[in-house]
Design a protein around this motif. Sequence first.
Motif, PDB file in Angstrom:
ATOM      1  N   PRO A  91       0.909  -1.443   0.105  1.00 12.45           N
ATOM      2  CA  PRO A  91       0.088   0.217   0.057  1.00 12.45           C
ATOM      3  C   PRO A  91       0.742   1.252   0.106  1.00 12.45           C
ATOM      4  CG  PRO A  91      -0.985  -1.482   1.676  1.00 12.45           C
ATOM      5  CD  PRO A  91       0.414  -2.108   1.129  1.00 12.45           C
ATOM      6  N   VAL A  92       2.017   1.157   0.830  1.00 11.88           N
ATOM      7  CA  VAL A  92       3.002   2.323   0.561  1.00 11.88           C
ATOM      8  C   VAL A  92       3.528   2.583  -0.506  1.00 11.88           C
ATOM      9  CG1 VAL A  92       4.863   3.518   1.827  1.00 11.88           C
ATOM     10  CG2 VAL A  92       3.278   2.145   3.054  1.00 11.88           C
ATOM     11  N   ALA A 137       2.453   1.805  -3.585  1.00 12.94           N
ATOM     12  CA  ALA A 137       1.205   2.255  -4.566  1.00 12.94           C
ATOM     13  C   ALA A 137       1.503   3.861  -4.595  1.00 12.94           C
ATOM     14  CB  ALA A 137       0.016   1.845  -3.970  1.00 12.94           C
ATOM     15  N   SER A 138       2.048   4.225  -3.916  1.00 16.70           N
ATOM     16  CA  SER A 138       2.069   5.880  -3.836  1.00 16.70           C
ATOM     17  C   SER A 138       3.150   6.376  -4.882  1.00 16.70           C
ATOM     18  CB  SER A 138       2.224   6.315  -2.300  1.00 16.70           C
ATOM     19  OG  SER A 138       3.686   6.248  -1.983  1.00 16.70           O
ATOM     20  N   TYR A 139       4.030   5.459  -5.513  1.00  9.47           N
ATOM     21  CA  TYR A 139       4.898   5.947  -6.226  1.00  9.47           C
ATOM     22  C   TYR A 139       4.332   5.543  -7.693  1.00  9.47           C
ATOM     23  CZ  TYR A 139       8.221   5.890  -2.168  1.00  9.47           C
ATOM     24  OH  TYR A 139       8.881   6.010  -1.098  1.00  9.47           O
ATOM     25  N   PRO A 140       4.693   6.331  -8.637  1.00  6.98           N
ATOM     26  CA  PRO A 140       4.246   6.182 -10.103  1.00  6.98           C
ATOM     27  C   PRO A 140       5.065   5.256 -10.729  1.00  6.98           C
ATOM     28  CG  PRO A 140       5.671   8.207  -9.922  1.00  6.98           C
ATOM     29  CD  PRO A 140       5.563   7.777  -8.487  1.00  6.98           C
ATOM     30  N   LEU A 185      -0.184  -3.630  -9.039  1.00  6.16           N
ATOM     31  CA  LEU A 185       0.956  -2.753  -9.273  1.00  6.16           C
ATOM     32  C   LEU A 185       1.924  -3.429 -10.189  1.00  6.16           C
ATOM     33  CD1 LEU A 185       1.477  -1.941  -5.377  1.00  6.16           C
ATOM     34  CD2 LEU A 185       0.357  -0.422  -6.875  1.00  6.16           C
ATOM     35  N   HIS A 196      12.841   0.778  -4.239  1.00  6.44           N
ATOM     36  CA  HIS A 196      11.896   1.203  -3.422  1.00  6.44           C
ATOM     37  C   HIS A 196      11.805   0.141  -2.415  1.00  6.44           C
ATOM     38  CE1 HIS A 196      10.706   3.485  -6.711  1.00  6.44           C
ATOM     39  NE2 HIS A 196      10.571   4.580  -5.830  1.00  6.44           N
TER      40      HIS A 196
END
Length: 289
Positions: free
Chosen positions: A103-104, A106-109, A136, A219
């Motif tokens: 979920p974290v 997921a915030s990256y493009p 993702l 990441h």
Amino acid sequence: MNELADNAKTPDTSLDDIEIELFIRALKLRYGYDFTQYAPASLKRRVLQLAHAQEAATVSELTTRLLHQPDFLPVALEGLSVPVSEMFRDPDVFLALREQVLPVLASYPQINIWQAGCAHGQEVYSLAILLEEAGLYDRTQIYATDFNESALRHAQEGIYPAREAQLWSRNYLAAGGKHTLADYYSARYELIKLDQRLRRNVIFANHNLVTDEVFCEAHLVLCRNVLIYFSDPLQDRTLALFRDSLVRGGFLCLGTRESLDFAPSASDFTPVDAARRIYRLGPRGTGKE
């Protein structure tokens, strides 16, 4: 009494240990593969197993082959590495990745993941399934690395014994699987072949944690059940390598028998799930923005 006799010391190193040291030195000097900082007991066991498998009467015979038969190198590396894993091994770890890390991410493009010491690829494909089910995978690049070329070829093929499927299916469900594992492979001739779409965003590459430097900007770094075979100084080097590879706020996942507790880089990380060995690079880390 003879002066030489007075100064003589009883040797405390066995013949096996001497031969193993010479074998490891030959491997480093001849081909550049450095095993000198691996945990001695584990390394000794693997060298002796290699000698037995090759029907060599002594380890010195292995050294001779290594120096004079270049085609023996991949055999030696295969014997010294430990490419043992399974899909969704320690399923609670993969469940934690699914629930706490993805979920974290997921915030990256764009998401970069480094699977270090990928062995035969079971955990790489497990990770690909997690990402696929989280929606993702299309924006993720997985870099799967190992120093063992034979293991990398096996990983790229994605073909495994069908007898493993039952255990792996249980692991998958325990890791929060949303379908059945059989949706991701085909079975034939007592083998299973994982769906090739799981490979679409995986780059398999040779990388040696002992000698090579930062591989990518990641990441998430996964390196599970590799550090247990390293000496303390080599563990410290490898953890620093992972730290320097991570973006600020990036995640590190180790094996359940491994820990950051006494490593010099421990202060750079914050536990996300200490029991499952998942950490996050904190504000004191040196990761990239």
